[in-house]
Write a protein that holds these residues in place. Structure first.
Motif, PDB file in Angstrom:
ATOM      1  N   ILE A   1       0.850  -1.183   0.000  1.00 37.23           N
ATOM      2  CA  ILE A   1       0.000   0.000   0.000  1.00 37.23           C
ATOM      3  C   ILE A   1       0.893   1.243   0.000  1.00 37.23           C
ATOM      4  O   ILE A   1       2.063   1.171   0.373  1.00 37.23           O
ATOM      5  N   ASP A   2       0.320   2.352  -0.420  1.00 40.71           N
ATOM      6  CA  ASP A   2       1.012   3.635  -0.378  1.00 40.71           C
ATOM      7  C   ASP A   2       0.481   4.405   0.824  1.00 40.71           C
ATOM      8  O   ASP A   2      -0.595   4.990   0.774  1.00 40.71           O
ATOM      9  N   VAL A   3       1.235   4.382   1.903  1.00 43.45           N
ATOM     10  CA  VAL A   3       0.788   5.009   3.142  1.00 43.45           C
ATOM     11  C   VAL A   3       0.546   6.503   2.949  1.00 43.45           C
ATOM     12  O   VAL A   3      -0.327   7.088   3.600  1.00 43.45           O
ATOM     13  N   SER A   4       1.271   7.119   2.047  1.00 43.47           N
ATOM     14  CA  SER A   4       1.135   8.568   1.840  1.00 43.47           C
ATOM     15  C   SER A   4      -0.249   8.962   1.338  1.00 43.47           C
ATOM     16  O   SER A   4      -0.626  10.135   1.417  1.00 43.47           O
ATOM     17  N   LYS A   5      -1.027   7.987   0.842  1.00 44.43           N
ATOM     18  CA  LYS A   5      -2.388   8.269   0.380  1.00 44.43           C
ATOM     19  C   LYS A   5      -3.376   8.346   1.539  1.00 44.43           C
ATOM     20  O   LYS A   5      -4.525   8.740   1.362  1.00 44.43           O
ATOM     21  N   PHE A   6      -2.925   7.956   2.727  1.00 39.42           N
ATOM     22  CA  PHE A   6      -3.790   7.892   3.896  1.00 39.42           C
ATOM     23  C   PHE A   6      -3.345   8.910   4.944  1.00 39.42           C
ATOM     24  O   PHE A   6      -2.169   9.246   5.053  1.00 39.42           O
ATOM     25  N   ASP A   7      -4.308   9.362   5.735  1.00 38.20           N
ATOM     26  CA  ASP A   7      -4.001  10.244   6.854  1.00 38.20           C
ATOM     27  C   ASP A   7      -4.015   9.501   8.180  1.00 38.20           C
ATOM     28  O   ASP A   7      -3.321   9.886   9.119  1.00 38.20           O
ATOM     29  N   LEU A   8      -4.796   8.437   8.248  1.00 35.04           N
ATOM     30  CA  LEU A   8      -4.862   7.605   9.449  1.00 35.04           C
ATOM     31  C   LEU A   8      -5.166   6.176   9.037  1.00 35.04           C
ATOM     32  O   LEU A   8      -6.100   5.923   8.276  1.00 35.04           O
ATOM     33  N   ILE A   9      -4.342   5.260   9.508  1.00 40.56           N
ATOM     34  CA  ILE A   9      -4.558   3.821   9.329  1.00 40.56           C
ATOM     35  C   ILE A   9      -4.532   3.195  10.713  1.00 40.56           C
ATOM     36  O   ILE A   9      -3.657   3.512  11.528  1.00 40.56           O
ATOM     37  N   TYR A  10      -5.487   2.323  10.986  1.00 41.93           N
ATOM     38  CA  TYR A  10      -5.428   1.588  12.247  1.00 41.93           C
ATOM     39  C   TYR A  10      -5.741   0.125  12.001  1.00 41.93           C
ATOM     40  O   TYR A  10      -6.400  -0.231  11.018  1.00 41.93           O
ATOM     41  N   ALA A  11      -5.243  -0.736  12.889  1.00 45.79           N
ATOM     42  CA  ALA A  11      -5.413  -2.171  12.687  1.00 45.79           C
ATOM     43  C   ALA A  11      -5.212  -2.922  13.986  1.00 45.79           C
ATOM     44  O   ALA A  11      -4.172  -2.770  14.636  1.00 45.79           O
ATOM     45  N   GLY A  12      -6.207  -3.716  14.372  1.00 41.16           N
ATOM     46  CA  GLY A  12      -6.021  -4.640  15.479  1.00 41.16           C
ATOM     47  C   GLY A  12      -4.945  -5.645  15.110  1.00 41.16           C
ATOM     48  O   GLY A  12      -4.833  -6.056  13.950  1.00 41.16           O
ATOM     49  N   ALA A  13      -4.150  -6.057  16.091  1.00 42.44           N
ATOM     50  CA  ALA A  13      -2.993  -6.919  15.799  1.00 42.44           C
ATOM     51  C   ALA A  13      -3.362  -8.340  15.427  1.00 42.44           C
ATOM     52  O   ALA A  13      -2.603  -9.030  14.750  1.00 42.44           O
ATOM     53  N   GLN A  14      -4.553  -8.800  15.824  1.00 40.26           N
ATOM     54  CA  GLN A  14      -4.828 -10.232  15.911  1.00 40.26           C
ATOM     55  C   GLN A  14      -5.161 -10.924  14.592  1.00 40.26           C
ATOM     56  O   GLN A  14      -5.766 -11.992  14.588  1.00 40.26           O
ATOM     57  N   LYS A  15      -4.760 -10.339  13.470  1.00 39.48           N
ATOM     58  CA  LYS A  15      -4.962 -10.993  12.180  1.00 39.48           C
ATOM     59  C   LYS A  15      -3.606 -11.325  11.543  1.00 39.48           C
ATOM     60  O   LYS A  15      -3.288 -12.482  11.351  1.00 39.48           O
ATOM     61  N   ASN A  16      -2.832 -10.290  11.239  1.00 41.79           N
ATOM     62  CA  ASN A  16      -1.564 -10.498  10.541  1.00 41.79           C
ATOM     63  C   ASN A  16      -0.344 -10.055  11.322  1.00 41.79           C
ATOM     64  O   ASN A  16       0.773 -10.152  10.821  1.00 41.79           O
ATOM     65  N   MET A  17      -0.527  -9.555  12.535  1.00 44.03           N
ATOM     66  CA  MET A  17       0.598  -8.923  13.221  1.00 44.03           C
ATOM     67  C   MET A  17       0.973  -9.575  14.541  1.00 44.03           C
ATOM     68  O   MET A  17       2.155  -9.605  14.903  1.00 44.03           O
ATOM     69  N   GLY A  18       0.018 -10.049  15.295  1.00 50.19           N
ATOM     70  CA  GLY A  18       0.346 -10.595  16.602  1.00 50.19           C
ATOM     71  C   GLY A  18      -0.896 -11.084  17.316  1.00 50.19           C
ATOM     72  O   GLY A  18      -1.939 -11.295  16.706  1.00 50.19           O
ATOM     73  N   PRO A  19      -0.821 -11.266  18.628  1.00 53.02           N
ATOM     74  CA  PRO A  19      -1.995 -11.685  19.394  1.00 53.02           C
ATOM     75  C   PRO A  19      -2.901 -10.503  19.690  1.00 53.02           C
ATOM     76  O   PRO A  19      -2.510  -9.346  19.551  1.00 53.02           O
ATOM     77  N   ALA A  20      -4.114 -10.787  20.097  1.00 47.92           N
ATOM     78  CA  ALA A  20      -5.032  -9.732  20.512  1.00 47.92           C
ATOM     79  C   ALA A  20      -4.434  -8.976  21.691  1.00 47.92           C
ATOM     80  O   ALA A  20      -3.749  -9.560  22.536  1.00 47.92           O
ATOM     81  N   GLY A  21      -4.680  -7.661  21.732  1.00 50.23           N
ATOM     82  CA  GLY A  21      -4.221  -6.889  22.880  1.00 50.23           C
ATOM     83  C   GLY A  21      -3.546  -5.586  22.530  1.00 50.23           C
ATOM     84  O   GLY A  21      -3.409  -4.708  23.383  1.00 50.23           O
ATOM     85  N   THR A  22      -3.091  -5.454  21.283  1.00 46.17           N
ATOM     86  CA  THR A  22      -2.548  -4.156  20.868  1.00 46.17           C
ATOM     87  C   THR A  22      -3.119  -3.785  19.513  1.00 46.17           C
ATOM     88  O   THR A  22      -3.580  -4.646  18.749  1.00 46.17           O
ATOM     89  N   THR A  23      -3.093  -2.496  19.231  1.00 40.89           N
ATOM     90  CA  THR A  23      -3.635  -1.954  17.995  1.00 40.89           C
ATOM     91  C   THR A  23      -2.614  -1.022  17.374  1.00 40.89           C
ATOM     92  O   THR A  23      -2.097  -0.121  18.043  1.00 40.89           O
ATOM     93  N   LEU A  24      -2.310  -1.258  16.125  1.00 42.97           N
ATOM     94  CA  LEU A  24      -1.379  -0.403  15.401  1.00 42.97           C
ATOM     95  C   LEU A  24      -2.106   0.828  14.869  1.00 42.97           C
ATOM     96  O   LEU A  24      -3.191   0.715  14.301  1.00 42.97           O
TER      97      LEU A  24
END
Length: 356
Positions: free
Chosen positions: A178-201
Motif C-alpha cells: 500500500i502507499d501510506v502517503s495516500k492515507f491520513d490515518l490507518i489503524y489495525a487490530g494486531a490479531q490478524k496479521n501482526m500478533g496476538p489480541a491486545g494491541t492496535t497499530l
C-alpha cells in the motif's frame, strides 16, 4: 494430527514466532526475567517498542511526518478515537458501509457529530464493495474498512478524496503493498496479521491532529500517545513483543512484496476449487473477493453433516462461517501455509466424490 487453523482471529501466527515468544515468557533475552514481569520503562522493553515501530515504518515505507503507535482497545476503540481526533465540532464525516465493523464505526462516530453514509452494500448482505458512489467534498474525513472479515470482501481500489482518508486495515494490513502517503490515518487490530489480541497499530499523519476544536480525553488523544511514545499508560508488552517478532519474520521472508505474492497464490488456489466444485458457492462478488477471508456456502445444506465430519477429521479448525451469512469462512492470513490450503482443497474434493 496437525491442526490447520483457519480462524478469523485471533488467528494463526508463524511457528517460529510462537517459539521465540514462549521462550521470552520464561527468560527474556537471557536476563533471567520474564518479558511479562520486567518494567515497560526498562531499556530492554523500550528497545522492543522502538524495534516494532521501526519495522512498521520499514515494511510499509511510512513517510516522514507520520507517527506509529501501539495502543490498546482494539479497532473498536479506534472507531471512537477517529472522530474524537478528526471530526471538527459542527463538522461532518463520510463513511462507506461495507460490513459489520464499518457499521459499528459509523455508530460510534454518530455519538460525536454528523455522519454521511456515502455508500452501503447492506441491502445485499454486504456481499460486494459499493461502486460508482460520489465522494462528498464537505466532510472532515472519509472512513472505510479495507477488508471485511465476516463477509469476505476487500477493496481493490481505495477511495479518492481531497478530505482526510482513514482506513481500518485490521484484517489485511501487511498482506499487500500500500502507499501510506495516500492515507491520513490507518489503524489495525494486531490479531490478524501482526500478533496476538491486545494491541492496535495506529499510523497517523502528525499535521492533521489538534484541529477539531473539541476537548479530547487524554486516553483518546493521539497527540498524548505520540508525546509518550505509546507509553502514556502501561503498554501491552506481550502483544507488542510478539508483533515485533512477526514483523521480523515478515521482513526475513522478503517483506510485503513477497507475502503479497504468496497470498495471491493461496487465494487463487482456494477460489478456483470453490468455482470448480459444484457442491460449493462463493459468497462474495468475484471482483471483490478477499485475499484474507474466503467465504463460501454449500449448494445443498442437506450435505452439511457430511462435509463437517470430513473437515473435522482432516484436522481443519476454525472454518465455520459467521452467523451473518452461515456456511464457511477460511481465513488465510500471512502465516497460513499453502499446505493447509491444499488440505482444505483435498477435503472439498473428497466431499465431492463422496456425495456424487
Amino acid at each position: 494430527m496437525k491442526k490447520h487453523n483457519f480462524s478469523a482471529g485471533p488467528c494463526i501466527l508463524p511457528q517460529e514466532v510462537l517459539k521465540k515468544a514462549s521462550d521470552a515468557v520464561v527468560n527474556f533475552n537471557g536476563i533471567d526475567l520474564s518479558l511479562i514481569e520486567i518494567s515497560h520503562r526498562s531499556k530492554e522493553f523500550v528497545e522492543v517498542m522502538e524495534n516494532a515501530r521501526n519495522l512498521v515504518k520499514e515494511l510499509l515505507n511510512v513517510p516522514e511526518g507520520y507517527s506509529v503507535l501501539f495502543l490498546q482497545g482494539g479497532a473498536s476503540l479506534e472507531f471512537l478515537m477517529t472522530p474524537y481526533n478528526l471530526l471538527k465540532v459542527d463538522g461532518k464525516a463520510g463513511y462507506l458501509d461495507t460490513g459489520t465493523w464499518s457499521s459499528k464505526a459509523i455508530k460510534e462516530a454518530k455519538l460525536l457529530g454528523e455522519v454521511d453514509v456515502i455508500a452501503s452494500s447492506k441491502e445485499d448482505n454486504f456481499n460486494h464493495i459499493p461502486k460508482n458512489y460520489t465522494v462528498p467534498t464537505d466532510v472532515d474525513y472519509i472512513h472505510f474498512t479495507s477488508n471485511n472479515t465476516i463477509f469476505g470482501t476487500q477493496f481493490k481500489e481505495f477511495p479518492k478524496t481531497d478530505s482526510l482518508l482513514v482506513c481500518d486495515m485490521s484484517s489485511d494490513i501487511f498482506s499487500r503493498q500500500i502507499d501510506v502517503s495516500k492515507f491520513d490515518l490507518i489503524y489495525a487490530g494486531a490479531q490478524k496479521n501482526m500478533g496476538p489480541a491486545g494491541t492496535t497499530l495506529v499510523i497517523v499523519k502528525d499535521e492533521i491532529l489538534g484541529k477539531t476544536g473539541r476537548t479530547i480525553p487524554a486516553m483518546l488523544d493521539y497527540k498524548v500517545h505520540i508525546s509518550k511514545d505509546s507509553m502514556f499508560n502501561t503498554p501491552p508488552v506481550f502483544p507488542v513483543y510478539v508483533s515485533m517478532l512477526t514483523l521480523e519474520w515478515l521482513k526475513n521472508l522478503g517483506g510485503i512484496a513477497a507475502i503479497e505474492k504468496i497470498n495471491n497464490e493461496k487465494a487463487a488456489l482456494l477460489y478456483a476449487e470453490i468455482d470448480r466444485n459444484p457442491l460449493f458457492n462463493g459468497f462474495a462478488a468475484k471482483e471483490d473477493r478477499s485475499l484474507m477471508n474466503v467465504t463460501f456456502t454449500l449448494a445443498n445444506e442437506a450435505h452439511k453433516e457430511t462435509f463437517d465430519k470430513l473437515w473435522n477429521d482432516a484436522g481443519i479448525s476454525g472454518i465455520k462461517g459467521h452467523r451473518s451469512i452461515g456456511g464457511y469462512r477460511a481465513s488465510i492470513y500471512n502465516a497460513m501455509p499453502i499446505e493447509s490450503i491444499q488440505v482444505l482443497i483435498n477435503t472439498m474434493q473428497q466431499f465431492e466424490k463422496q456425495v456424487s
